[in-house]
Design a protein around this motif. Sequence first.
Motif, short mmCIF file in Angstrom:
data_model
loop_
_atom_site.label_atom_id
_atom_site.label_comp_id
_atom_site.label_asym_id
_atom_site.label_seq_id
_atom_site.Cartn_x
_atom_site.Cartn_y
_atom_site.Cartn_z
N ASN A 58 -16.36 12.45 -4.97
CA ASN A 58 -16.60 11.82 -3.73
C ASN A 58 -17.18 12.99 -2.36
OD1 ASN A 58 -16.05 9.23 -4.12
ND2 ASN A 58 -14.17 9.97 -5.10
N GLN A 59 -18.01 13.76 -2.89
CA GLN A 59 -18.45 14.05 -1.32
C GLN A 59 -19.70 14.37 -0.82
OE1 GLN A 59 -19.38 18.43 -3.12
NE2 GLN A 59 -17.37 18.92 -3.84
N GLY A 60 -19.40 13.97 0.82
CA GLY A 60 -19.96 13.79 1.79
C GLY A 60 -20.08 12.30 2.38
N LEU A 61 -19.18 11.55 1.55
CA LEU A 61 -19.23 10.05 1.94
C LEU A 61 -17.53 9.24 1.75
CD1 LEU A 61 -17.33 8.52 -0.73
CD2 LEU A 61 -20.03 8.58 -1.47
N TYR A 62 -16.96 9.04 2.70
CA TYR A 62 -15.75 8.23 3.41
C TYR A 62 -15.11 7.46 2.53
CZ TYR A 62 -11.60 7.36 6.71
OH TYR A 62 -10.54 7.04 7.27
N LEU A 63 -14.08 7.75 1.95
CA LEU A 63 -13.65 7.10 1.01
C LEU A 63 -12.89 6.30 0.85
CD1 LEU A 63 -13.75 5.69 -2.39
CD2 LEU A 63 -12.46 7.18 -3.06
N VAL A 64 -12.00 4.99 0.65
CA VAL A 64 -10.30 4.67 0.93
C VAL A 64 -9.83 4.11 -0.35
CG1 VAL A 64 -9.39 2.59 2.65
CG2 VAL A 64 -11.39 4.29 3.82
N PRO A 65 -8.94 4.75 -0.86
CA PRO A 65 -8.54 4.59 -2.14
C PRO A 65 -7.83 2.85 -1.55
CG PRO A 65 -8.04 6.39 -1.68
CD PRO A 65 -9.06 5.74 -0.37
N GLN A 66 -7.90 2.06 -2.53
CA GLN A 66 -7.37 0.89 -2.62
C GLN A 66 -6.02 0.59 -3.51
OE1 GLN A 66 -8.86 -3.25 -4.26
NE2 GLN A 66 -9.17 -3.51 -1.39
N ILE A 67 -5.29 0.26 -3.06
CA ILE A 67 -3.93 0.11 -3.84
C ILE A 67 -3.15 -1.50 -4.25
CG2 ILE A 67 -1.42 0.67 -4.33
CD1 ILE A 67 -1.88 3.42 -2.54
N LEU A 68 -2.89 -1.33 -4.85
CA LEU A 68 -2.47 -2.76 -6.08
C LEU A 68 -0.85 -3.09 -6.34
CD1 LEU A 68 -3.02 -6.16 -6.15
CD2 LEU A 68 -3.92 -5.34 -8.83
N THR A 69 -0.26 -4.02 -5.19
CA THR A 69 1.31 -3.95 -5.62
C THR A 69 1.96 -5.15 -5.15
OG1 THR A 69 3.93 -2.75 -5.91
CG2 THR A 69 2.15 -1.98 -4.19
N ASN A 70 3.31 -5.25 -5.16
CA ASN A 70 4.04 -5.89 -4.15
C ASN A 70 5.21 -4.67 -4.37
OD1 ASN A 70 5.30 -5.94 -6.95
ND2 ASN A 70 4.82 -8.72 -6.91
N ASN A 71 5.05 -4.03 -4.46
CA ASN A 71 6.84 -3.14 -4.99
C ASN A 71 6.52 -1.90 -3.25
OD1 ASN A 71 8.28 -1.24 -5.45
ND2 ASN A 71 9.22 -2.43 -6.99
N SER A 72 7.51 -2.18 -2.65
CA SER A 72 7.32 -0.80 -1.53
C SER A 72 7.25 0.81 -2.67
CB SER A 72 8.24 -0.99 -0.57
OG SER A 72 9.16 -1.40 -0.97
N GLU A 73 8.57 0.60 -2.84
CA GLU A 73 8.39 1.88 -3.58
C GLU A 73 7.59 2.53 -4.51
OE1 GLU A 73 11.96 2.41 -5.68
OE2 GLU A 73 13.01 2.25 -4.01
N ASP A 74 6.59 1.32 -5.15
CA ASP A 74 5.16 1.98 -5.40
C ASP A 74 3.85 2.44 -4.69
OD1 ASP A 74 7.16 1.75 -8.02
OD2 ASP A 74 6.38 -0.31 -8.83
N PHE A 75 4.28 1.65 -4.13
CA PHE A 75 3.08 1.89 -2.79
C PHE A 75 3.37 3.60 -2.73
CE2 PHE A 75 1.29 2.02 0.85
CZ PHE A 75 0.12 1.33 1.32
N GLU A 84 -2.11 14.17 -1.89
CA GLU A 84 -1.74 15.34 -2.89
C GLU A 84 -3.64 15.47 -3.03
OE1 GLU A 84 -0.10 15.26 -5.99
OE2 GLU A 84 2.24 15.52 -4.87
N TYR A 85 -4.18 14.67 -2.38
CA TYR A 85 -5.45 14.37 -2.87
C TYR A 85 -6.75 14.69 -1.38
CZ TYR A 85 -5.94 14.15 -8.06
OH TYR A 85 -4.99 14.04 -9.12
N GLY A 86 -5.96 14.58 -0.55
CA GLY A 86 -6.47 14.90 0.60
C GLY A 86 -5.89 13.19 1.72
N TYR A 87 -6.36 11.97 1.49
CA TYR A 87 -6.33 11.10 1.47
C TYR A 87 -5.38 10.88 2.88
CZ TYR A 87 -9.87 9.75 -1.65
OH TYR A 87 -10.85 9.87 -2.76
N THR A 88 -6.04 10.84 3.70
CA THR A 88 -5.20 9.89 5.16
C THR A 88 -5.40 8.34 5.52
OG1 THR A 88 -7.36 10.18 6.58
CG2 THR A 88 -5.52 12.27 6.50
N GLU A 89 -6.08 7.34 4.81
CA GLU A 89 -6.01 6.33 4.98
C GLU A 89 -6.04 5.67 3.41
OE1 GLU A 89 -9.20 2.26 6.43
OE2 GLU A 89 -9.24 4.93 7.01
N VAL A 90 -5.30 4.10 3.39
CA VAL A 90 -5.70 3.95 2.26
C VAL A 90 -5.33 2.46 2.37
CG1 VAL A 90 -4.12 5.41 0.27
CG2 VAL A 90 -2.89 3.54 2.34
N ASN A 91 -5.84 1.46 1.42
CA ASN A 91 -6.52 0.00 1.85
C ASN A 91 -4.87 -0.78 0.40
OD1 ASN A 91 -7.72 -2.41 0.97
ND2 ASN A 91 -7.76 -2.17 2.39
#
Length: 328
Positions: A58-75, A84-91
């Motif tokens: 994903n070089q050169g573009l701003y990617l936001v990973p999205q997470i699907l769960t209803n469990n806060s610990e898993d989130f 650990e992969y350098g992401y600072t924003e999630v959805n």
Amino acid sequence: MKIYMAPLEEVTEYIYRNAYHAFFSPMDKYFAPFIAAKQNKGRLFNYKEKKNILPENNQGLYLVPQILTNNSEDFLRTVKGLEEYGYTEVNLNLGCPSRPVVNGGRGSGFLDKREALDRFLNEIFEGTQVKISVKTRVGRYEPEEIGPLMDIFCQYPLEELIIHPRVQQDFYKGRPRKSAFREAYKRQNMPLIYNGDIFTEEDYKQVALEFPKIDGVMLGRGVLADPGLTGKIRGEEPVSMKQWKGFLERLYEEFTRTAVNEEKALFKLKEIWCYLRYSFPEMDVWNESLKRSRTLEEYRNAVETLLEQYPGVPKGSYQRESHMWERR
């Protein structure tokens, strides 16, 4: 106004994103199809999820990973893995209408469990400093649910609130429920993004006219059917046939390089052409040859013939009542 690419499973994955980004008007943000948060502490991402979010893919573009769960610990465990992969924003996915997802109380199936949702949001915002945005529908059963949902959302420092103005039971049928979106619009205290049925430049202008203070729009099926849509919205030069050829060649090369076999590569290419065919209204290449392709050679010949014989430059064609718009 910002323009984002929606996360569509099996379509807007890293190969498609990179090809689009290289040849069409770049998105301000790309949202990856959801990662299903795992309860198994030893394994955060399956093979496909990992390939999709690896920084080198994903070089050169701003990617936001999205997470699907209803469990806060898993989130929160998944967030740490993404950090650990350098992401600072999630959805957070609160919009998926799929029955298996909803029956598990996730996606838009979480929206009618408001006490649990409030508790979940409190726990995840207390548990991480990573920026968190939410992609939601206006409710599970009724559009009036957006009021109580906004009571909850407005309590938290959301990076953005992305609203698809349908309820879960609408799936993708019918018209967006703009009156429900308007209720959220009146109460917004965070950046608000509109997502839903922007298939043409005129659709975008209507949304911007009705909701001039939104921060952006998210494009899904519309930009898949007409990759030049973002450029049209921004007033850029029309897409050239050279761009189209480069885009389609990149998709072909990458899918044939990475797929486990010819059948899988052909399936992925056809999946994308379920949308792209609407950019070529003057020739019914889908029904005449692409859909019937049994090999990559047949597929490539069909695409080359289309590009050689197509009259003019593809401009996109939208049919609001087409079955294609109901398939996701």
